[in-house]
Design an enzyme around this catalytic site. Structure first.
Site, short mmCIF file in Angstrom:
data_model
loop_
_atom_site.label_atom_id
_atom_site.label_comp_id
_atom_site.label_asym_id
_atom_site.label_seq_id
_atom_site.Cartn_x
_atom_site.Cartn_y
_atom_site.Cartn_z
N LYS A 13 32.74 58.23 -56.05
CA LYS A 13 31.29 58.23 -55.85
C LYS A 13 30.69 59.63 -56.02
O LYS A 13 29.70 59.79 -56.71
CB LYS A 13 30.94 57.69 -54.45
CG LYS A 13 31.34 56.26 -54.22
CD LYS A 13 30.99 55.77 -52.83
CE LYS A 13 31.65 56.51 -51.71
NZ LYS A 13 33.10 56.36 -51.60
N ARG A 88 26.74 52.47 -44.80
CA ARG A 88 28.15 52.09 -44.61
C ARG A 88 28.32 50.84 -43.77
O ARG A 88 29.44 50.34 -43.67
CB ARG A 88 28.93 53.23 -43.96
CG ARG A 88 29.24 54.31 -44.93
CD ARG A 88 30.36 55.19 -44.44
NE ARG A 88 30.71 56.12 -45.50
CZ ARG A 88 31.33 57.25 -45.32
NH1 ARG A 88 31.70 57.60 -44.12
NH2 ARG A 88 31.60 58.03 -46.33
N ARG A 127 43.39 65.14 -54.06
CA ARG A 127 42.17 65.93 -54.25
C ARG A 127 42.14 67.21 -53.42
O ARG A 127 41.29 68.07 -53.65
CB ARG A 127 40.91 65.10 -54.04
CG ARG A 127 40.65 64.60 -52.65
CD ARG A 127 39.45 63.66 -52.63
NE ARG A 127 39.22 63.14 -51.31
CZ ARG A 127 38.38 62.17 -51.03
NH1 ARG A 127 37.69 61.60 -52.00
NH2 ARG A 127 38.20 61.75 -49.81
N ARG A 131 41.11 67.86 -45.55
CA ARG A 131 40.50 67.13 -44.44
C ARG A 131 41.59 66.71 -43.48
O ARG A 131 42.69 66.33 -43.89
CB ARG A 131 39.76 65.88 -44.95
CG ARG A 131 38.45 66.21 -45.61
CD ARG A 131 37.75 65.00 -46.17
NE ARG A 131 37.66 63.89 -45.24
CZ ARG A 131 36.87 62.85 -45.43
NH1 ARG A 131 36.11 62.77 -46.50
NH2 ARG A 131 36.84 61.87 -44.56
N ARG A 142 41.22 54.46 -42.76
CA ARG A 142 39.87 54.54 -43.32
C ARG A 142 39.58 53.38 -44.26
O ARG A 142 38.46 52.84 -44.27
CB ARG A 142 39.68 55.88 -44.05
CG ARG A 142 39.49 57.03 -43.09
CD ARG A 142 39.69 58.39 -43.70
NE ARG A 142 38.89 58.66 -44.88
CZ ARG A 142 39.21 59.59 -45.78
NH1 ARG A 142 40.28 60.34 -45.64
NH2 ARG A 142 38.44 59.79 -46.82
#
Length: 184
Positions: A13, A88, A127, A131, A142
Protein backbone atom coordinates in the site's frame (compact mmCIF):
# COMPACT_ATOMS: atom_id res chain seq x y z
CA UNK A 1 -9.92 12.22 -6.21
CA UNK A 2 -10.32 10.49 -2.83
CA UNK A 3 -8.80 7.01 -2.77
CA UNK A 4 -8.52 4.29 -0.15
CA UNK A 5 -5.65 1.84 -0.72
CA UNK A 6 -6.56 -1.33 1.12
CA UNK A 7 -4.86 -4.61 1.89
CA UNK A 8 -3.07 -6.58 4.58
CA UNK A 9 0.28 -5.59 6.09
CA UNK A 10 2.98 -6.08 3.44
CA UNK A 11 0.62 -5.79 0.45
CA UNK A 12 2.46 -2.75 -0.92
CA UNK A 13 0.00 0.00 0.00
CA UNK A 14 2.69 2.50 0.97
CA UNK A 15 4.75 1.86 -2.17
CA UNK A 16 1.74 2.23 -4.46
CA UNK A 17 0.43 5.27 -2.56
CA UNK A 18 3.70 7.11 -3.20
CA UNK A 19 3.46 6.32 -6.93
CA UNK A 20 -0.18 7.48 -7.01
CA UNK A 21 0.78 10.67 -5.20
CA UNK A 22 3.39 11.44 -7.87
CA UNK A 23 1.12 10.46 -10.78
CA UNK A 24 -2.04 12.32 -9.69
CA UNK A 25 -0.46 15.06 -7.57
CA UNK A 26 -2.62 14.35 -4.50
CA UNK A 27 -1.28 13.83 -0.97
CA UNK A 28 -0.79 10.42 0.63
CA UNK A 29 -2.03 10.07 4.20
CA UNK A 30 -0.70 7.01 6.01
CA UNK A 31 -1.94 6.45 9.53
CA UNK A 32 1.13 4.24 9.98
CA UNK A 33 3.42 7.17 9.09
CA UNK A 34 1.58 9.45 11.52
CA UNK A 35 1.88 6.83 14.26
CA UNK A 36 5.57 6.13 13.50
CA UNK A 37 6.36 9.86 13.66
CA UNK A 38 4.53 10.10 16.99
CA UNK A 39 6.45 7.06 18.32
CA UNK A 40 9.79 8.43 17.11
CA UNK A 41 9.07 11.84 18.68
CA UNK A 42 7.81 10.13 21.88
CA UNK A 43 4.60 12.17 21.91
CA UNK A 44 1.88 11.05 24.38
CA UNK A 45 0.02 9.48 21.42
CA UNK A 46 3.27 7.85 20.27
CA UNK A 47 3.97 6.26 23.65
CA UNK A 48 0.39 4.96 23.81
CA UNK A 49 0.47 3.66 20.22
CA UNK A 50 3.87 1.96 20.69
CA UNK A 51 2.64 -0.11 23.64
CA UNK A 52 -0.47 -1.13 21.68
CA UNK A 53 1.54 -2.08 18.56
CA UNK A 54 4.17 -3.92 20.62
CA UNK A 55 1.40 -6.24 21.81
CA UNK A 56 0.32 -6.86 18.18
CA UNK A 57 -3.03 -5.13 18.66
CA UNK A 58 -4.67 -2.31 16.67
CA UNK A 59 -4.99 1.29 17.83
CA UNK A 60 -8.56 2.04 19.11
CA UNK A 61 -11.04 3.26 16.48
CA UNK A 62 -11.82 6.56 18.16
CA UNK A 63 -8.13 7.52 18.33
CA UNK A 64 -7.58 6.69 14.66
CA UNK A 65 -10.76 8.40 13.41
CA UNK A 66 -9.98 11.61 15.33
CA UNK A 67 -6.43 11.63 14.01
CA UNK A 68 -7.50 11.16 10.37
CA UNK A 69 -10.40 13.63 10.54
CA UNK A 70 -8.13 16.32 12.02
CA UNK A 71 -5.53 15.70 9.32
CA UNK A 72 -8.03 15.72 6.43
CA UNK A 73 -9.32 19.15 7.46
CA UNK A 74 -5.99 20.64 6.36
CA UNK A 75 -5.95 22.70 3.16
CA UNK A 76 -3.57 20.35 1.32
CA UNK A 77 -6.26 17.64 1.17
CA UNK A 78 -9.02 19.79 -0.37
CA UNK A 79 -8.44 18.41 -3.89
CA UNK A 80 -8.15 14.78 -2.83
CA UNK A 81 -5.99 12.28 -1.00
CA UNK A 82 -4.82 8.71 -0.85
CA UNK A 83 -5.61 6.92 2.43
CA UNK A 84 -3.35 4.04 3.38
CA UNK A 85 -4.04 2.07 6.56
CA UNK A 86 -7.45 3.65 7.13
CA UNK A 87 -10.20 2.65 7.69
CA UNK A 88 -9.19 -0.59 9.43
CA UNK A 89 -12.53 -1.47 10.99
CA UNK A 90 -16.16 -1.14 9.95
CA UNK A 91 -16.62 1.35 12.82
CA UNK A 92 -13.87 3.50 11.26
CA UNK A 93 -15.40 3.10 7.78
CA UNK A 94 -18.82 4.26 9.01
CA UNK A 95 -17.23 7.20 10.85
CA UNK A 96 -15.29 8.07 7.69
CA UNK A 97 -18.52 7.99 5.63
CA UNK A 98 -20.08 10.37 8.18
CA UNK A 99 -17.04 12.65 7.88
CA UNK A 100 -17.41 12.65 4.08
CA UNK A 101 -21.16 13.41 4.31
CA UNK A 102 -20.58 16.24 6.79
CA UNK A 103 -18.00 17.74 4.45
CA UNK A 104 -20.08 17.24 1.29
CA UNK A 105 -17.45 14.89 -0.13
CA UNK A 106 -17.28 11.29 -1.33
CA UNK A 107 -14.97 8.34 -1.80
CA UNK A 108 -13.97 7.91 -5.46
CA UNK A 109 -12.12 4.60 -5.30
CA UNK A 110 -11.49 1.73 -2.90
CA UNK A 111 -8.55 -0.28 -4.24
CA UNK A 112 -7.79 -3.59 -2.57
CA UNK A 113 -4.35 -5.16 -3.12
CA UNK A 114 -4.55 -8.96 -2.85
CA UNK A 115 -1.40 -10.91 -1.91
CA UNK A 116 -0.99 -14.51 -0.59
CA UNK A 117 -0.08 -14.75 3.11
CA UNK A 118 3.32 -16.47 2.54
CA UNK A 119 4.36 -13.57 0.30
CA UNK A 120 3.18 -11.02 2.89
CA UNK A 121 5.30 -12.60 5.62
CA UNK A 122 8.33 -12.73 3.31
CA UNK A 123 7.91 -9.07 2.33
CA UNK A 124 7.50 -7.81 5.89
CA UNK A 125 10.51 -9.76 7.17
CA UNK A 126 12.67 -8.49 4.30
CA UNK A 127 11.74 -4.79 4.42
CA UNK A 128 13.90 -4.17 7.49
CA UNK A 129 11.90 -1.40 9.19
CA UNK A 130 13.16 -2.55 12.61
CA UNK A 131 9.63 -2.58 13.96
CA UNK A 132 9.27 -4.40 17.25
CA UNK A 133 6.33 -6.34 15.78
CA UNK A 134 8.21 -7.58 12.68
CA UNK A 135 8.82 -11.12 13.87
CA UNK A 136 7.17 -14.04 12.07
CA UNK A 137 4.98 -14.81 15.09
CA UNK A 138 3.80 -11.21 15.51
CA UNK A 139 3.30 -10.83 11.74
CA UNK A 140 0.98 -13.85 11.82
CA UNK A 141 -0.88 -12.22 14.74
CA UNK A 142 -1.21 -8.98 12.74
CA UNK A 143 -2.52 -10.92 9.72
CA UNK A 144 -5.05 -12.73 11.93
CA UNK A 145 -6.21 -9.40 13.39
CA UNK A 146 -6.44 -8.08 9.80
CA UNK A 147 -8.65 -11.02 8.73
CA UNK A 148 -10.93 -10.66 11.75
CA UNK A 149 -11.19 -6.88 12.11
CA UNK A 150 -10.11 -5.29 8.83
CA UNK A 151 -11.28 -7.65 6.09
CA UNK A 152 -14.95 -6.80 6.90
CA UNK A 153 -14.22 -3.20 5.81
CA UNK A 154 -13.92 -4.47 2.23
CA UNK A 155 -17.32 -6.18 2.53
CA UNK A 156 -18.75 -2.87 3.79
CA UNK A 157 -17.48 -1.01 0.71
CA UNK A 158 -18.40 -3.87 -1.65
CA UNK A 159 -22.04 -3.31 -0.64
CA UNK A 160 -21.56 0.29 -1.87
CA UNK A 161 -20.09 -0.99 -5.16
CA UNK A 162 -16.77 0.81 -4.59
CA UNK A 163 -14.24 -2.04 -4.36
CA UNK A 164 -11.71 -2.66 -7.13
CA UNK A 165 -9.42 -5.66 -6.51
CA UNK A 166 -5.87 -5.54 -7.85
CA UNK A 167 -3.43 -8.46 -7.88
CA UNK A 168 -0.64 -7.38 -5.53
CA UNK A 169 1.87 -9.82 -7.06
CA UNK A 170 4.22 -8.74 -9.83
CA UNK A 171 6.54 -5.82 -10.28
CA UNK A 172 5.78 -2.50 -8.61
CA UNK A 173 5.07 -0.99 -12.04
CA UNK A 174 2.78 -3.87 -13.11
CA UNK A 175 0.71 -3.42 -9.95
CA UNK A 176 0.70 0.36 -10.43
CA UNK A 177 -0.52 0.02 -14.02
CA UNK A 178 -3.38 -2.16 -12.79
CA UNK A 179 -4.36 0.53 -10.29
CA UNK A 180 -4.19 3.28 -12.93
CA UNK A 181 -6.48 1.22 -15.22
CA UNK A 182 -9.23 1.13 -12.61
CA UNK A 183 -8.82 4.83 -11.79
CA UNK A 184 -8.99 6.00 -15.42
Amino acid sequence: MNIILFGPPGAGKGTQAKKLQDEYNIPHLSTGDIFRAAIKNKTPLGVKVKSILDSGELVPDETVVDLVADELKKEKYKDGYILDGFPRTVVQAKAFDEFLNENDDELDAFISLTVPEEELIKRILSRGEDRSDDTEEKIKTRLEVYREETQPVMNYYEKQGKVQKIDGLGSIDEIFNGIKEVLN
